[in-house]
Write an enzyme that holds these catalytic residues in place. Structure first.
Site, PDB file in Angstrom:
ATOM      1  N   GLY A 103       0.803  -1.225   0.000  1.00 29.25           N
ATOM      2  CA  GLY A 103       0.000   0.000   0.000  1.00 29.25           C
ATOM      3  C   GLY A 103       0.830   1.266   0.000  1.00 29.25           C
ATOM      4  N   ASP A 104       2.162   1.137  -0.011  1.00 28.35           N
ATOM      5  CA  ASP A 104       3.002   2.344  -0.046  1.00 28.35           C
ATOM      6  C   ASP A 104       4.269   2.000  -0.833  1.00 28.35           C
ATOM      7  OD1 ASP A 104       4.131   4.893   0.524  1.00 28.35           O
ATOM      8  OD2 ASP A 104       3.040   4.989   2.409  1.00 28.35           O
ATOM      9  N   ASP A 105       5.293   2.866  -0.788  1.00 28.50           N
ATOM     10  CA  ASP A 105       6.482   2.685  -1.624  1.00 28.50           C
ATOM     11  C   ASP A 105       7.012   1.237  -1.570  1.00 28.50           C
ATOM     12  OD1 ASP A 105       6.113   5.397  -1.872  1.00 28.50           O
ATOM     13  OD2 ASP A 105       7.916   5.960  -0.768  1.00 28.50           O
TER      14      ASP A 105
END
Ligand SMILES: *[C@@H]1O[C@H](CO)[C@@H](O)[C@H](O)[C@H]1NC(C)=O
Ligand SMILES: *[C@@H]1O[C@H](CO)[C@@H](O)[C@H](O)[C@H]1NC(C)=O
Ligand SMILES: *[C@@H]1O[C@H](CO)[C@@H](O)[C@H](O)[C@H]1NC(C)=O
Length: 442
Positions: free
Chosen positions: A247-249
């Protein structure tokens, strides 16, 4: 059981050898797979793999025994098939944590009794909330020669309970990472699946010689801050042949936060990322935004990104200080990304209002070559800092196609060169007088 361990070890050794024997470049030699003379099973310490019994104490006892017996050649701690519920525990030096096929190390959902620790000195406070932070599920501090491997066993953070606390704003401290190593060296993580981390998945901080290969990292695309791998104030880190969808980098190279990161002064350098595939609503491969200790000598190659926000993302901010320099991205494929390339000097929040507004980061010598993308909404933007423009930015053979067209490049406060870039890049990058550094790169 011992037989299965031996077969598993042989398989792991074989995988490593295949990598080394082929023509492929690999860092398998940097932290080699090691044979451990002694094998213990977590069941020797009373663990029960029924998914309900809490095994924190068996894990702690096993580690205590490994630490104090100090067997020559180290000890392998075998985790058999089964679901092994546990709270946070520490690893020790000269050990292998081996997850058999079908083994799941599962974090307890009891967030109330989760152990706390001090904030990192280079962050000055917890990353998301002031004060301390929860200890990672599997933690290592000041250790060396540690391997986490096996037959694609799973380490599951059961992050849902933490993500909901974040959504409901009921967190008391910064959420725990899934795996964190601090002040450690010679770490190998391979052939495991990490999923549903409460926060970042793998966080090597103040470490050196870290190899992460053949790992799969998974979290839902709407899970908050579930970064894949965040090498932080660490040197000689190699990430290769892995799949990350979170859900992120997917990967974010960091080195501390504003005045705390500047004071601690610990850069990230010698970072290699290759043959990585994945998808993120935020960034594919990122540097920053917390890069106050400096980031340099980074090579990112053979990356494949799909359904991603920003493919290549270098982000920093006024107050960060530090530098981001000698960075190379090569051979990157993208399909369906919002923006191919973004280099920006206005990203990220501050730990407190004591940050120094005159601490201007330097961004110099970033080469991005052989990039191919389709379904790209915007090819890129490079927005430097007015008082300190980004320099020697080189784009070479970068083709980012829209469907059928995309918006133009946007640039401010940047100088550099571009060769073979389509669509046509911004005028700031067409200065051929200094393009020597750009054509020399190949
Ligand atoms: C784990 O390591 C941390 C230091 O990083 C320490 O504070 C903590 O007491 C250790 N926990 C155990 C159970 O040894
Ligand atoms: C730049 O970084 C690369 C790694 O990508 C490294 O091999 C090279 O030595 C660095 N160059 C300088 C001048 O430090
Ligand atoms: C990158 O991919 C290309 C094409 O698949 C391959 O020829 C090359 O060997 C790869 N390089 C590395 C470092 O993996």
């Amino acid at each position: 059981m011992v037989f299965r361990v031996l077969v598993g070890l042989a398989a792991a050794a074989l995988l490593v050898q295949c990598g080394a024997a082929g023509t492929e470049v690999t860092c398998s030699g940097a932290v080699p797979m090691r044979w451990r003379r002694e094998v213990l099973s977590i069941t020797d310490f009373g663990a029960v793999g029924d998914g309900r019994t809490l095994n924190t104490w068996p894990f702690m006892k096993a580690i205590y025994v490994i630490q104090h017996r100090r067997r020559r050649g180290g000890t392998l701690l075998y985790v058999p098939p089964g679901v092994w519920l546990t709270g946070s525990f520490n690893l020790t030096s000269h050990m292998t944590l081996y997850l058999a096929r079908g083994a799941v190390i599962k974090a307890t959902k009891d967030t109330w009794n989760w152990p706390l620790m001090d904030p990192l000195p280079s962050y000055g406070r917890g990353r998301e909330l002031p004060g301390g932070r929860y200890t990672s599920l599997i933690h290592g501090n000041g250790i060396r020669d540690v391997i986490i491997t096996g037959e694609k066993g799973i380490i599951d953070g059961q992050g849902g309970v933490w993500w909901n606390m974040w959504r409901q704003r009921s967190l008391r401290f910064t959420r725990p990472n899934l795996l964190e190593f601090m002040h450690s060296s010679d770490i190998l993580i391979s052939n495991v699946i990490l999923q549903n981390s409460p926060f970042w998945n793998i966080h090597p901080v103040y470490c050196s010689n870290v190899v992460i290969r053949y790992v799969t990292v998974l979290a839902p695309s709407d899970s908050p801050n579930t970064d894949g791998i965040d090498p932080d104030s660490s040197s000689n880190v190699c990430i290769e042949d892995s799949y990350i969808s979170t859900g992120d980098d997917l990967v974010a190279i960091k080195s501390g936060w504003d005045e705390y990161g500047i004071a601690y002064g610990h850069p990230s350098s010698g970072i290699t990322i290759r043959r990585l595939t994945g998808s993120s609503p935020f960034s594919g491969i990122a540097i920053g935004s917390e890069a106050s200790g400096g980031v340099e000598n980074v090579l990112v190659e053979n990356i494949s990104l799909f359904n991603t926000g920003i493919g290549i993302h270098i982000k920093t901010n006024v107050g960060r200080g530090g530098y981001i320099r000698n960075i190379t991205f090569a051979d990157v494929n993208m399909n369906n990304v919002r923006k191919g390339v973004r280099i920006a000097g206005d990203v990220g929040d501050h730990p407190d209002d004591k940050f120094n507004p005159y601490a201007i980061p330097v961004v110099d010598k970033v080469t991005i070559k052989n990039v191919w993308g389709i379904n790209v909404q915007q090819p890129g933007s490079i927005e430097g800092i007015k008082t300190s423009p980004f320099t020697r930015i080189c784009l070479f053979n970068v083709k980012l196609w829209g469907r059928p067209q995309n918006t133009p490049w946007e640039c401010t406060a940047v100088s550099g060169a571009a060769l073979g870039v389509q669509p046509w890049p911004c005028a700031e990058l067409t200065g051929n007088s200094e393009s020597g550094f750009c054509s020399n790169a190949f």
